[in-house]
Design a protein around this motif. Structure first.
Motif, PDB file in Angstrom:
ATOM      1  N   SER A  79       0.833  -1.202   0.000  1.00 23.86           N
ATOM      2  CA  SER A  79       0.000   0.000   0.000  1.00 23.86           C
ATOM      3  C   SER A  79       0.865   1.248   0.000  1.00 23.86           C
ATOM      4  CB  SER A  79      -0.918   0.003   1.229  1.00 23.86           C
ATOM      5  OG  SER A  79      -0.156   0.147   2.413  1.00 23.86           O
ATOM      6  N   ASP A  80       0.202   2.405  -0.112  1.00 22.01           N
ATOM      7  CA  ASP A  80       0.885   3.698  -0.058  1.00 22.01           C
ATOM      8  C   ASP A  80       0.830   4.309   1.336  1.00 22.01           C
ATOM      9  OD1 ASP A  80       1.617   3.712  -2.741  1.00 22.01           O
ATOM     10  OD2 ASP A  80      -0.311   4.528  -3.379  1.00 22.01           O
ATOM     11  N   ARG A  81       0.489   3.526   2.334  1.00 22.58           N
ATOM     12  CA  ARG A  81       0.451   4.037   3.702  1.00 22.58           C
ATOM     13  C   ARG A  81       1.851   4.462   4.134  1.00 22.58           C
ATOM     14  NH1 ARG A  81      -3.945   3.041   6.865  1.00 22.58           N
ATOM     15  NH2 ARG A  81      -2.650   3.073   8.719  1.00 22.58           N
ATOM     16  N   ILE A  82       1.901   5.444   5.025  1.00 21.34           N
ATOM     17  CA  ILE A  82       3.186   6.002   5.441  1.00 21.34           C
ATOM     18  C   ILE A  82       4.060   4.954   6.122  1.00 21.34           C
ATOM     19  CG2 ILE A  82       2.518   6.771   7.752  1.00 21.34           C
ATOM     20  CD1 ILE A  82       4.461   8.885   5.245  1.00 21.34           C
ATOM     21  N   SER A  83       3.448   3.943   6.755  1.00 22.10           N
ATOM     22  CA  SER A  83       4.220   2.897   7.423  1.00 22.10           C
ATOM     23  C   SER A  83       4.856   1.929   6.435  1.00 22.10           C
ATOM     24  CB  SER A  83       3.320   2.124   8.396  1.00 22.10           C
ATOM     25  OG  SER A  83       2.227   1.545   7.705  1.00 22.10           O
ATOM     26  N   ASN A  84       4.467   1.981   5.164  1.00 16.11           N
ATOM     27  CA  ASN A  84       5.042   1.092   4.145  1.00 16.11           C
ATOM     28  C   ASN A  84       6.020   1.825   3.240  1.00 16.11           C
ATOM     29  OD1 ASN A  84       5.164  -1.538   2.866  1.00 16.11           O
ATOM     30  ND2 ASN A  84       4.045  -0.642   1.140  1.00 16.11           N
ATOM     31  N   LEU A  85       6.370   3.060   3.581  1.00 12.92           N
ATOM     32  CA  LEU A  85       7.267   3.855   2.754  1.00 12.92           C
ATOM     33  C   LEU A  85       8.564   4.137   3.490  1.00 12.92           C
ATOM     34  CD1 LEU A  85       4.728   6.470   1.321  1.00 12.92           C
ATOM     35  CD2 LEU A  85       5.474   4.317   0.283  1.00 12.92           C
ATOM     36  N   THR A  86       9.634   4.224   2.729  1.00 14.04           N
ATOM     37  CA  THR A  86      10.926   4.576   3.288  1.00 14.04           C
ATOM     38  C   THR A  86      11.704   5.374   2.248  1.00 14.04           C
ATOM     39  OG1 THR A  86      12.913   3.719   4.362  1.00 14.04           O
ATOM     40  CG2 THR A  86      12.062   2.462   2.503  1.00 14.04           C
ATOM     41  N   ILE A  87      12.951   5.735   2.573  1.00 14.55           N
ATOM     42  CA  ILE A  87      13.775   6.569   1.704  1.00 14.55           C
ATOM     43  C   ILE A  87      15.031   5.788   1.311  1.00 14.55           C
ATOM     44  CG2 ILE A  87      15.212   8.640   1.619  1.00 14.55           C
ATOM     45  CD1 ILE A  87      12.336   9.311   1.372  1.00 14.55           C
ATOM     46  N   THR A  88      15.309   5.699   0.008  1.00 12.72           N
ATOM     47  CA  THR A  88      16.502   4.989  -0.471  1.00 12.72           C
ATOM     48  C   THR A  88      17.154   5.783  -1.600  1.00 12.72           C
ATOM     49  OG1 THR A  88      15.293   3.734  -2.155  1.00 12.72           O
ATOM     50  CG2 THR A  88      15.416   2.767   0.049  1.00 12.72           C
ATOM     51  N   CYS A  89      18.393   5.445  -1.864  1.00  8.27           N
ATOM     52  CA  CYS A  89      19.068   6.025  -3.021  1.00  8.27           C
ATOM     53  C   CYS A  89      18.582   5.322  -4.289  1.00  8.27           C
ATOM     54  CB  CYS A  89      20.577   5.910  -2.874  1.00  8.27           C
ATOM     55  SG  CYS A  89      21.197   4.216  -2.824  1.00  8.27           S
ATOM     56  N   VAL A  90      18.935   5.879  -5.431  1.00 14.79           N
ATOM     57  CA  VAL A  90      18.460   5.334  -6.706  1.00 14.79           C
ATOM     58  C   VAL A  90      18.988   3.916  -6.920  1.00 14.79           C
ATOM     59  CG1 VAL A  90      18.426   5.695  -9.202  1.00 14.79           C
ATOM     60  CG2 VAL A  90      18.324   7.665  -7.657  1.00 14.79           C
ATOM     61  N   ARG A  91      20.251   3.701  -6.578  1.00 15.41           N
ATOM     62  CA  ARG A  91      20.874   2.393  -6.813  1.00 15.41           C
ATOM     63  C   ARG A  91      20.196   1.302  -5.990  1.00 15.41           C
ATOM     64  NH1 ARG A  91      25.058  -0.417  -4.353  1.00 15.41           N
ATOM     65  NH2 ARG A  91      26.234  -1.819  -5.718  1.00 15.41           N
ATOM     66  N   CYS A  92      19.961   1.556  -4.698  1.00 21.37           N
ATOM     67  CA  CYS A  92      19.322   0.559  -3.845  1.00 21.37           C
ATOM     68  C   CYS A  92      17.872   0.325  -4.250  1.00 21.37           C
ATOM     69  CB  CYS A  92      19.403   0.981  -2.385  1.00 21.37           C
ATOM     70  SG  CYS A  92      21.072   0.909  -1.681  1.00 21.37           S
ATOM     71  N   ASN A  93      17.197   1.382  -4.682  1.00 27.76           N
ATOM     72  CA  ASN A  93      15.811   1.240  -5.100  1.00 27.76           C
ATOM     73  C   ASN A  93      15.702   0.332  -6.326  1.00 27.76           C
ATOM     74  OD1 ASN A  93      13.091   1.565  -5.286  1.00 27.76           O
ATOM     75  ND2 ASN A  93      13.132   3.753  -5.780  1.00 27.76           N
ATOM     76  N   GLN A  94      16.611   0.527  -7.285  1.00 29.90           N
ATOM     77  CA  GLN A  94      16.601  -0.325  -8.473  1.00 29.90           C
ATOM     78  C   GLN A  94      17.056  -1.745  -8.149  1.00 29.90           C
ATOM     79  OE1 GLN A  94      19.064   1.804 -11.239  1.00 29.90           O
ATOM     80  NE2 GLN A  94      17.460   3.306 -11.753  1.00 29.90           N
ATOM     81  N   LYS A  95      17.999  -1.861  -7.230  1.00 31.37           N
ATOM     82  CA  LYS A  95      18.514  -3.180  -6.865  1.00 31.37           C
ATOM     83  C   LYS A  95      17.460  -4.017  -6.144  1.00 31.37           C
ATOM     84  CE  LYS A  95      22.493  -5.346  -4.589  1.00 31.37           C
ATOM     85  NZ  LYS A  95      23.736  -5.089  -3.807  1.00 31.37           N
ATOM     86  N   LYS A  96      16.670  -3.371  -5.300  1.00 32.83           N
ATOM     87  CA  LYS A  96      15.633  -4.097  -4.576  1.00 32.83           C
ATOM     88  C   LYS A  96      14.495  -4.501  -5.503  1.00 32.83           C
ATOM     89  CE  LYS A  96      12.475  -3.694  -0.629  1.00 32.83           C
ATOM     90  NZ  LYS A  96      11.204  -3.763  -1.359  1.00 32.83           N
ATOM     91  N   GLY A  97      14.073  -3.574  -6.363  1.00 33.24           N
ATOM     92  CA  GLY A  97      13.025  -3.888  -7.323  1.00 33.24           C
ATOM     93  C   GLY A  97      11.755  -4.363  -6.643  1.00 33.24           C
ATOM     94  N   SER A  98      11.276  -5.538  -7.071  1.00 32.36           N
ATOM     95  CA  SER A  98      10.047  -6.105  -6.522  1.00 32.36           C
ATOM     96  C   SER A  98      10.303  -7.174  -5.472  1.00 32.36           C
ATOM     97  CB  SER A  98       9.199  -6.702  -7.661  1.00 32.36           C
ATOM     98  OG  SER A  98       9.925  -7.724  -8.326  1.00 32.36           O
ATOM     99  N   LYS A  99      11.540  -7.237  -4.963  1.00 33.77           N
ATOM    100  CA  LYS A  99      11.864  -8.214  -3.925  1.00 33.77           C
ATOM    101  C   LYS A  99      11.207  -7.815  -2.613  1.00 33.77           C
ATOM    102  CE  LYS A  99      16.480  -9.324  -5.773  1.00 33.77           C
ATOM    103  NZ  LYS A  99      17.928  -9.310  -5.441  1.00 33.77           N
ATOM    104  N   SER A 100      10.915  -8.785  -1.805  1.00 33.28           N
ATOM    105  CA  SER A 100      10.456  -8.480  -0.448  1.00 33.28           C
ATOM    106  C   SER A 100      11.660  -8.042   0.381  1.00 33.28           C
ATOM    107  CB  SER A 100       9.795  -9.708   0.185  1.00 33.28           C
ATOM    108  OG  SER A 100      10.758 -10.742   0.374  1.00 33.28           O
TER     109      SER A 100
END
Length: 420
Positions: free
Chosen positions: A220-241
């Motif tokens: 969801s888009d709830r605030i408890s499900n959001l965090t802050i990452t750099c571009v590299r980590c965001n792409q590296k994580k992708g759709s992984k849990s």
């Protein structure tokens, strides 16, 4: 660039703030005297007939821990300050007092009737730790209006720019997704996660909002499900849990799970007090009060190219916050400390038992917390009253003491600490 200096005439009529250089000239020529150190204010020795006053806007960025204050005159920021609240300290003191009273009553009273049934609260009642924020801001608004010709107040109040003025027919999800959409959410996440990438810890890099539980897997888009990452980590994580992505970093995974579920105390405190503050300022000032959104504030700050700070946010509040010029970069730091525990007869230990003699009250006019200068002319600080004839300045572990005539008072204790 320092804050401008406040100035009033002999009838205590507020005049236009002046530059520090002009203030030094007036003092050297004997045309003015210092009436207050914090904020630094001069009083002229003559009456100014029909002064030409330029309008000054007082801008407020309320926060749960720190509130930003700024004075803007003709699009120029002439004074700024960060006002630090003590709501958490008040809450802790009340809990401690409650425990001490309960212990005393258990020792001295076998049975005491419950009193909570006959106590009533007003309709807009707030806990003392929250009401303190309203009263502290109210105090400083009154103080600034006393020394500056303030003509209007602009404060941050509502959370979203709904765009109703631009398009009255807009509805549904588009109603809150416009030019300023996402500014409040990202700003809160930056403060919550320490303004660095939560996965690799990098700082001073572009950061993105990332879903802890991937949105493609039902997140969801709830605030408890959001965090802050750099571009590299965001792409590296992708759709992984997050469990798969951090399976080699169990400590970091545990820490993220704890922080993501942390209660929104700061947001709740601001939401609880914002309307109370608005109504309070509307009653005491008699000035025009305009409101703005947090999204507009951040949008203006980014467009102006300013760094993040509470008083900088205050400068950018409202539509007039776009394109302001900083004439000062040395904001005053104001920390609320309280005026002491006047009703407390003696200090207690951690078990609630008296551990010191009853407080002594002296008639020499000095109070612990007054700001004074020692006779050597180089040592300045807050004094501690030792006895009826002795004072002491304490700076870290250094203690400088002497008789009363060796100190000159600069500022009386008013419940605040000041710094630059």
């Amino acid at each position: 660039m320092q804050n401008y200096v406040f100035i009033i005439d002999v009838n205590k009529q507020p005049l236009n703030p002046i530059r520090p250089k002009r203030a030094r000239t007036l003092l050297m020529r004997g045309k003015a005297a210092v009436i207050r150190m914090y904020p630094f204010t001069l009083i002229l020795k003559t009456v100014v007939e029909n002064p030409v006053l330029r309008p000054v806007e007082l801008k407020i960025d309320p926060g749960s821990k720190v509130t930003g204050l700024a004075l803007v005159q003709d699009g120029e920021v002439v004074w700024g300050a960060n006002l630090e609240h003590r709501g958490a300290e008040i809450k802790s003191d009340l809990e401690s007092r409650s425990a001490v009273r309960k212990s005393r009553r258990n020792r001295k009273t076998r049975y005491r009737k419950a009193r909570f049934l006959n106590r009533k609260r007003t309709q807009m009642w707030l806990p003392p730790s929250l009401m303190h924020r309203v009263l502290t801001i109210e105090t400083w608004v009154k103080r600034l209006c006393r020394y500056v010709p303030v003509t209007g107040i602009v404060m941050e109040l509502v959370r979203f720019d709904t765009q109703a003025l631009q398009n009255p027919e807009i509805t549904g999800q588009e109603y809150q997704q416009g030019k300023l959409f996402g500014y409040e959410v990202k700003e809160y996440l930056l403060a919550k996660w320490g303004r660095n990438c939560v996965y690799c810890g990098k700082q001073d890099v572009p950061l993105q909002v990332e879903h802890i539980h991937p949105k493609s897997n039902g997140g969801s888009d709830r605030i408890s499900n959001l965090t802050i990452t750099c571009v590299r980590c965001n792409q590296k994580k992708g759709s992984k849990s997050i469990e798969d992505f951090l399976k080699k970093k169990p400590d970091l995974l545990r820490q993220i799970k704890v922080v993501r579920l942390a209660p929104l105390k700061d947001a709740a405190a601001v939401n609880s007090t914002r309307w109370k503050l608005y109504q309070s300022l509307k009653k005491i000032s008699g000035l025009n009060i305009a409101t703005s959104t947090g999204g507009r504030t951040k949008y203006n700050r980014i467009k102006n190219g300013f760094d993040k700070d509470h008083w900088i946010d205050a400068c950018c509040v409202g539509e007039s916050g776009l394109g302001v010029i900083l004439k000062t970069k040395q904001a005053m730091m104001i920390k609320s400390t309280g005026v002491g525990s006047g009703r407390q007869m003696t200090r207690t230990n951690k078990f609630g038992f008296p551990c010191a003699k009853p407080k002594q009250r002296y008639q020499h006019g000095w109070k612990t917390g007054d700001i004074a200068r020692f006779i050597d002319g180089t040592t300045t600080g807050r004094i501690v009253v030792q006895s009826a004839s002795r004072l002491e300045i304490r700076i870290n572990k250094q203690r400088i003491g002497g008789q009363l005539n060796k100190f000159s008072k600069l500022h009386s204790m008013d419940g605040y600490n000041y710094a630059f």
